[in-house]
Design an enzyme around this catalytic site. Structure first.
Site, mmCIF file in Angstrom:
data_model
loop_
_atom_site.group_PDB
_atom_site.id
_atom_site.type_symbol
_atom_site.label_atom_id
_atom_site.label_comp_id
_atom_site.label_asym_id
_atom_site.label_seq_id
_atom_site.Cartn_x
_atom_site.Cartn_y
_atom_site.Cartn_z
ATOM 1 C CG ASN A 12 -1.690 1.188 1.570
ATOM 2 O OD1 ASN A 12 -1.660 2.105 0.629
ATOM 3 N ND2 ASN A 12 -2.232 1.363 2.414
ATOM 4 C CE LYS A 14 -0.192 3.212 4.720
ATOM 5 N NZ LYS A 14 -0.239 3.491 5.964
ATOM 6 C CG HIS A 98 -5.771 1.907 5.018
ATOM 7 N ND1 HIS A 98 -5.342 3.089 6.019
ATOM 8 C CD2 HIS A 98 -4.773 1.070 4.906
ATOM 9 C CE1 HIS A 98 -4.197 2.692 6.473
ATOM 10 N NE2 HIS A 98 -3.845 1.580 5.803
ATOM 11 C CD GLU A 100 -2.897 5.470 6.695
ATOM 12 O OE1 GLU A 100 -2.942 5.661 5.327
ATOM 13 O OE2 GLU A 100 -2.043 5.052 7.452
ATOM 14 C CD GLU A 170 -3.717 -2.538 7.387
ATOM 15 O OE1 GLU A 170 -2.283 -2.631 6.756
ATOM 16 O OE2 GLU A 170 -4.041 -1.373 7.022
ATOM 17 N N GLY A 176 2.371 2.320 10.976
ATOM 18 C CA GLY A 176 3.600 3.270 10.722
ATOM 19 C C GLY A 176 4.139 3.922 11.919
ATOM 20 C CB SER A 216 5.275 -1.841 11.893
ATOM 21 O OG SER A 216 4.759 -0.357 12.221
HETATM 22 P P1 PGA Z 1 2.707 0.224 7.678
HETATM 23 O O1 PGA Z 1 1.561 0.407 6.975
HETATM 24 O O2 PGA Z 1 3.476 -0.990 7.122
HETATM 25 O O3 PGA Z 1 3.738 1.418 7.330
HETATM 26 O O4 PGA Z 1 2.758 0.096 9.148
HETATM 27 C C1 PGA Z 1 0.595 -0.548 6.761
HETATM 28 C C2 PGA Z 1 -0.811 -0.211 6.273
HETATM 29 O O5 PGA Z 1 -1.406 1.000 6.613
HETATM 30 O O6 PGA Z 1 -1.607 -0.791 5.280
#
Ligand code: PGA
Length: 253
Positions: A12, A14, A98, A100, A170, A176, A216
Site C-alpha cells: 500500500n 499510500k 483503510h 486512515e 491492521e 507506521g 509495521s
Molecule cells: P505500515 O502501513 O506498514 O507503514 O505500518 C501498513 C498499512 O497501513 O497498510
C-alpha cells in the site's frame, strides 16, 4: 500460514511516489520477484500512478490494486474515482476501509460496505481493512470493534462473493509506528475474524478466506507473522516503498 490458502503480499504505497518514481519502483521490483509462483503479489500505487504501474507490470506475476474508490457508477461526485475507471487501468484489487480513510475521511462501516458491494458487482476484488485503536484495545473493546467492522463491512454479501474478498487486519496502533502486534496477538484477532465469518456464512467459506496482517510489517518480522496458522499474507505500507524490502517480504521463508 495454511497450505490451502495462497499467501497474498500487498504493498500500500499510500500518498507516495510520482508516476515516474512509481514506474521505477515497479520496474526494479519485477526481476526480484519474477520467479515467485506460490504467492500472490499486489501493488497499490496512488490513483495518479496506476496507469504507469499497470503498463510496467503487464504480463508479470504482479497484480494491481487501487487504495480506494466510490460506490456509485458515475456522476456529479467531484474528486471521486469509480470502479469502472479502476478496471479500465487494469486494477484487479481495491483496498477498502483503510483505517486512515476511516479516521481522516469519515468512512464508516456503512460506506465501507457500499464500496465492497460495488467493487464485487463490477468485478474488483476488495481488500477490506479492519482494526482497533489503542484506546479500544485497552478499553477491552477489541472483540466488539472487530465483530462490528466485519459484520458491517460484509453486510448483504453472498457466500459466493466471499471467495473474492481478502480481509486485512491492521491494528491502528501498529500502522507506521514501528510497533508490530506480536504474531500471537495478530493471530488471535485473525482467528476471531475467521470465527465471525464462519458464524455469518459457513466453515468452508471461513476456511478459504485469506486474512492479511498489516502494521509495521518488515523483512525482519514477516516470517514469524506468516508462521501463524491464521495469517495468510501482509498489507505493507512503509516497507513496500523500496524494491529490496518489498521483494524480501514477498520472498519470506
Ligand atoms: P505500515 O502501513 O506498514 O507503514 O505500518 C501498513 C498499512 O497501513 O497498510
Amino acid at each position: 500460514m495454511n497450505q490451502r490458502r495462497i499467501p497474498i503480499i500487498a504493498g500500500n504505497w499510500k500518498m507516495n511516489k510520482t508516476s515516474r518514481e512509481a514506474r521505477e519502483l515497479a520496474a526494479s521490483l519485477i526481476p526480484l520477484v519474477s520467479v515467485v509462483k506460490d504467492r500472490e503479489i499486489v501493488l497499490g500505487p496512488p490513483f495518479t500512478s496506476l496507469q504507469a504501474v499497470s503498463e510496467i507490470i503487464k504480463g508479470t506475476n504482479i497484480a494491481l490494486s487501487a487504495q480506494n474508490m466510490h460506490w456509485e457508477d458515475k456522476g456529479a461526485l467531484t474528486g471521486e474515482i469509480s470502479a469502472e475507471m479502476l478496471l479500465d487501468l487494469g486494477c484487479q484489487y481495491v483496498i477498502i476501509g483503510h483505517s486512515e480513510r476511516r479516521q481522516y475521511f469519515g468512512e464508516t462501516d456503512e460506506t465501507v460496505n457500499k464500496k465492497v458491494k460495488q467493487a464485487l458487482r463490477k468485478g474488483l476484488r476488495p481488500i477490506l481493512c479492519v482494526g482497533e485503536t489503542l484506546a479500544e484495545r485497552e478499553g477491552g473493546k477489541l472483540q466488539e470493534i472487530i465483530n462490528r467492522q466485519i459484520t458491517g463491512g460484509l453486510n448483504d454479501i453472498g457466500a459466493g462473493d466471499m471467495k473474492k474478498i481478502v480481509i486485512a487486519y491492521e491494528p491502528v496502533w501498529a500502522i507506521g509506528t514501528g510497533k508490530t502486534a506480536t504474531p500471537e496477538q495478530a493471530n488471535e484477532v485473525h482467528a476471531l475474524i475467521r470465527q465471525r465469518v464462519k458464524a455469518l456464512y459457513r466453515e468452508e467459506i471461513a476456511d478459504g478466506l485469506r486474512i492479511q496482517y498489516g502494521g509495521s510489517v518488515t523483512p525482519e518480522n514477516v516470517s514469524s507473522l506468516m508462521a501463524m496458522p491464521d495469517i495468510d499474507g501482509a498489507l505493507v505500507g512503509g516497507a513496500s516503498l523500496k524494491p529490496e524490502s518489498f521483494a524480501a517480504l514477498v520472498n519470506f521463508r
